[in-house]
Design a protein around this motif. Structure first.
Motif, PDB file in Angstrom:
ATOM      1  N   PRO A   1     -38.799  81.604 -28.990  1.00 45.84           N
ATOM      2  CA  PRO A   1     -38.800  80.251 -28.446  1.00 45.84           C
ATOM      3  C   PRO A   1     -40.059  80.003 -27.621  1.00 45.84           C
ATOM      4  N   THR A   2     -40.394  78.738 -27.415  1.00 50.69           N
ATOM      5  CA  THR A   2     -41.523  78.357 -26.563  1.00 50.69           C
ATOM      6  C   THR A   2     -41.423  79.070 -25.209  1.00 50.69           C
ATOM      7  N   GLU A   3     -40.191  79.247 -24.722  1.00 48.31           N
ATOM      8  CA  GLU A   3     -39.949  79.838 -23.400  1.00 48.31           C
ATOM      9  C   GLU A   3     -40.379  81.303 -23.310  1.00 48.31           C
TER      10      GLU A   3
ATOM     11  N   GLY B   1     -29.918  80.922 -26.265  1.00 49.55           N
ATOM     12  CA  GLY B   1     -28.995  79.989 -26.933  1.00 49.55           C
ATOM     13  C   GLY B   1     -28.914  80.291 -28.430  1.00 49.55           C
ATOM     14  N   ASP B   2     -29.627  81.328 -28.875  1.00 50.03           N
ATOM     15  CA  ASP B   2     -29.550  81.762 -30.274  1.00 50.03           C
ATOM     16  C   ASP B   2     -28.514  82.863 -30.389  1.00 50.03           C
ATOM     17  N   SER B   3     -27.795  82.841 -31.497  1.00 52.17           N
ATOM     18  CA  SER B   3     -26.827  83.895 -31.733  1.00 52.17           C
ATOM     19  C   SER B   3     -27.447  84.862 -32.749  1.00 52.17           C
TER      20      SER B   3
ATOM     21  N   TYR C   1     -39.254  71.084 -36.553  1.00 42.69           N
ATOM     22  CA  TYR C   1     -39.329  70.514 -35.201  1.00 42.69           C
ATOM     23  C   TYR C   1     -38.075  70.861 -34.404  1.00 42.69           C
ATOM     24  N   ARG C   2     -38.292  71.281 -33.152  1.00 44.86           N
ATOM     25  CA  ARG C   2     -37.159  71.616 -32.288  1.00 44.86           C
ATOM     26  C   ARG C   2     -36.661  70.370 -31.580  1.00 44.86           C
ATOM     27  N   MET C   3     -35.364  70.158 -31.545  1.00 47.42           N
ATOM     28  CA  MET C   3     -34.826  69.006 -30.807  1.00 47.42           C
ATOM     29  C   MET C   3     -33.381  69.233 -30.411  1.00 47.42           C
TER      30      MET C   3
ATOM     31  N   ASN D   1     -42.406  87.407 -40.998  1.00 46.89           N
ATOM     32  CA  ASN D   1     -41.481  86.475 -40.366  1.00 46.89           C
ATOM     33  C   ASN D   1     -41.492  86.801 -38.876  1.00 46.89           C
ATOM     34  N   THR D   2     -41.770  85.811 -38.040  1.00 51.04           N
ATOM     35  CA  THR D   2     -41.722  86.056 -36.596  1.00 51.04           C
ATOM     36  C   THR D   2     -40.730  85.083 -35.968  1.00 51.04           C
ATOM     37  N   TYR D   3     -40.196  85.489 -34.830  1.00 50.04           N
ATOM     38  CA  TYR D   3     -39.173  84.678 -34.159  1.00 50.04           C
ATOM     39  C   TYR D   3     -39.476  84.578 -32.674  1.00 50.04           C
TER      40      TYR D   3
HETATM   41  P1  AMP Z   1     -39.505  76.583 -30.527  1.00 45.30           P
HETATM   42  O1  AMP Z   1     -39.371  76.643 -29.056  1.00 45.30           O
HETATM   43  O2  AMP Z   1     -39.863  75.238 -31.054  1.00 45.30           O
HETATM   44  O3  AMP Z   1     -40.379  77.671 -31.062  1.00 45.30           O
HETATM   45  O4  AMP Z   1     -38.040  76.860 -31.115  1.00 45.30           O
HETATM   46  C1  AMP Z   1     -37.384  78.070 -30.828  1.00 45.30           C
HETATM   47  C2  AMP Z   1     -36.145  78.198 -31.665  1.00 45.30           C
HETATM   48  O5  AMP Z   1     -36.471  78.134 -33.066  1.00 45.30           O
HETATM   49  C3  AMP Z   1     -35.474  79.542 -31.491  1.00 45.30           C
HETATM   50  O6  AMP Z   1     -34.708  79.594 -30.326  1.00 45.30           O
HETATM   51  C4  AMP Z   1     -34.666  79.640 -32.778  1.00 45.30           C
HETATM   52  O7  AMP Z   1     -33.488  78.878 -32.687  1.00 45.30           O
HETATM   53  C5  AMP Z   1     -35.594  78.989 -33.808  1.00 45.30           C
HETATM   54  N1  AMP Z   1     -36.430  80.004 -34.490  1.00 45.30           N
HETATM   55  C6  AMP Z   1     -37.665  80.409 -34.151  1.00 45.30           C
HETATM   56  N2  AMP Z   1     -38.132  81.333 -35.035  1.00 45.30           N
HETATM   57  C7  AMP Z   1     -37.152  81.532 -35.953  1.00 45.30           C
HETATM   58  C8  AMP Z   1     -37.004  82.371 -37.112  1.00 45.30           C
HETATM   59  N3  AMP Z   1     -37.980  83.178 -37.539  1.00 45.30           N
HETATM   60  N4  AMP Z   1     -35.823  82.322 -37.782  1.00 45.30           N
HETATM   61  C9  AMP Z   1     -34.824  81.494 -37.378  1.00 45.30           C
HETATM   62  N5  AMP Z   1     -34.916  80.670 -36.309  1.00 45.30           N
HETATM   63  C10 AMP Z   1     -36.053  80.679 -35.597  1.00 45.30           C
END
Ligand code: AMP
Length: 505
Positions: A296-298, A382-384, A408-410, A292-294
């Motif tokens: 944002p595009t930023e 903006g993530d908690s 999809y992010r929106m 699992n990876t986390y």
């Molecule tokens: P994006 O820029 O389209 O990659 O979206 C980024 C956002 O997706 C992050 O700020 C999170 O809110 C959410 N996100 C990305 N990866 C995860 C993950 N593994 N688990 C939960 N939320 C995620």
């Protein structure tokens, strides 16, 4: 630039290895290098401003990847735009980024009437000057120069362009190729269209490790039979997708080890990874490992990771998003900007070399989200989230109106802004409707203007037609509900909770 150097070396040492496979084309490393050299040479003759971004339009084609490399070889960042993006949105992006040149890889006419914009088809740019000359590496994008710009949904109604530099991308790709079991040449599944940064998770790790990208098209995704046939002969070893995409595949019982015997690694990113999905995957692919990876595009695709094990699935109801990559730090801040204690919730702030310099041409938005922290670039996500005693990080939702729907992010505010612009709409609120922890669909609650339609569905299709000129299909709400008024809170804001209760009654 490390990535380009490595691909150049591979084009010499393994020229005949396939770099990219799509239903229409296959190209080897030597072709990828040669054709992109040709694109760069022709761009050289176009008299573009130094470092000006080039928009690359198309779907899952080798010509897209060739064009990306062609641009960066001549010092130009590229803006990847999938054919699912409506033309009005493309125009908005062209204006925002001051694009002078579009390379059209779609094979379809692009009807854009913008002064000072040139549109060339990929075929034309390949033909322009057949004799290839070597582009000197001093021309390549380097260091802090932008490598690509990816547009994401923006809360003010317009998409915003995230600038990713050569250094940002190097930091990400180093992490992928060192800390994940993807050493050596592997077959990578490429599910995400190139407008989404998840695609970067397969493109560059595959290309710098001498592997092969196997692209899945939207035609395949629309027809499961085609998709499963393609998967079956894909020889995929490394799977990259959103959890939503794999969940769709899991609905078919034949999605298992027999279909994909070589599959060794699942990489997920972009949204919450449910425990249930991982359980099914471990059952159906007992030899595969799941990560699992986390991110944002930023911050360039992803910045934290964790391997999901069977023991983990048995012991916790929610999966962690793991720990940050070595060169990156995550802070959890309260509303005063102070760090919270271990275990307490805070806004996640990412600090490190893969954090973008900001949004192109949007200094105010950039200043709100990015800052410098002890000499390094930092981004307020903006993530908690919170960190437990062992250092594992848990994602706990958003602090604003950004959402993920089917991966999809929106921004709900962008959709509301576009709906409110419709001639048939006075006011609109967009409400996410959940099933368990996941958003199932979006509902638009609308106060309509006076109209001549007899039936509500006619009004809905007229509104959908208007908003479809700017919003991609995945951002258009599934349901529409018409109201005489919409509740507001005591401080005059839209009361989403009350609206939701009202429309679901
Ligand atoms: P994006 O820029 O389209 O990659 O979206 C980024 C956002 O997706 C992050 O700020 C999170 O809110 C959410 N996100 C990305 N990866 C995860 C993950 N593994 N688990 C939960 N939320 C995620």
């Amino acid at each position: 630039m490390k990535i380009l150097n490595t691909i150049r070396d591979l084009a010499r040492t393994q020229p005949e290895t396939l770099a990219y496979i799509s239903p229409k084309t296959e190209i080897t490393y030597s072709e990828l290098w040669r054709y992109s050299e040709q694109v760069a040479t022709n761009l050289f003759n176009q008299d573009l401003k130094r470092h000006s971004p080039i928009l690359i339009y198309g779907h899952m084609e080798a010509s897209m990847i060739i064009s990306f490399l062609g641009c960066v070889k001549l010092g130009h960042p590229y803006i990847p735009i999938d054919t699912s993006i409506p033309m009005d949105r493309v125009v908005n992006i062209i204006n925002n980024a001051d694009v002078e040149l579009v390379i059209n890889c779609s094979g379809q006419e692009m009807d854009l009437d913008i002064s000072a914009l040139s549109i060339v088809s990929f075929e034309e740019i390949q033909l322009l000057q057949p004799a290839v000359q070597q582009i000197d590496s001093t021309n390549w994008v380097n260091g802090d120069d932008n490598f690509y710009i990816i547009y994401t949904s923006g809360s003010t109604g317009n998409p915003k362009g995230v600038q990713i530099s050569a250094d940002n991308l190097d930091s990400f790709v180093n992490w992928m190729t060192n800390d994940f079991p993807i050493h050596g040449p592997h077959r990578f599944l490429n599910q995400a269209p190139y407008s989404f940064d998840l695609s970067v998770m397969d493109i560059y790790p595959a290309l710098v490790s001498g592997g092969t990208i196997f692209a899945i098209t939207k035609e395949m995704i629309a027809k499961p039979k085609l998709l499963f046939e393609a998967l079956n002969h894909s020889k995929t070893e490394i799977w990259t997708s959103t959890p939503s995409f794999v969940q769709m595949c899991l609905m078919d019982p034949s999605f298992n080890e027999d279909l994909l015997p070589e599959l060794a690694v699942f990489l997920f990113c972009g949204e919450i990874l449910p425990v249930d999905i991982c359980r099914q995957l471990l059952e159906r692919f007992p030899k595969a490992r799941i990560f699992n990876t986390y991110g944002p595009t930023e911050a360039t695709v992803a910045v934290t990771s964790v391997e999901v094990t069977a023991e983990m699935l048995d012991s916790i109801p929610f999966l962690p998003i793991g720990k940050p990559k070595n060169d990156t730090q995550l802070l959890f801040l309260d509303e005063h900007g102070e760090e919270v204690q271990t275990g307490a919730l805070g806004e996640m702030v990412i600090i490190g070399p893969s954090v973008s310099k900001g949004y192109l041409g949007q200094p105010e938005l950039t200043e709100r989200a990015f800052f410098e922290y002890k000499g390094q670039q930092a981004y307020r996500t903006g993530d908690s989230g919170c960190r437990d005693n062992s250092g594992q990080i848990f994602y706990k939702g958003r602090i604003d109106f950004q959402i993920k729907l089917h991966g999809y992010r929106m921004e709900l505010e962008e959709i509301e802004y576009q709906i409110a612009k419709s001639t048939f709409v006075k006011t609109a609120a967009v409400i996410p409707i959940y099933q368990k922890d996941r958003i199932e669909y979006l509902l638009a609650a609308i106060i309509p203007n006076k109209h001549e339609f007899e039936k509500e569905y006619q009004l809905t299709s007229a509104i959908k037609k208007e908003i479809g000129e700017f919003l991609p299909a995945y951002m258009i709400p599934r349901k529409f509900s018409y109201q005489k008024e919409l509740p507001i809170t005591s401080n005059g804001k839209m009361d989403r909770k009350a609206i939701k209760e009202m429309v679901l009654k």
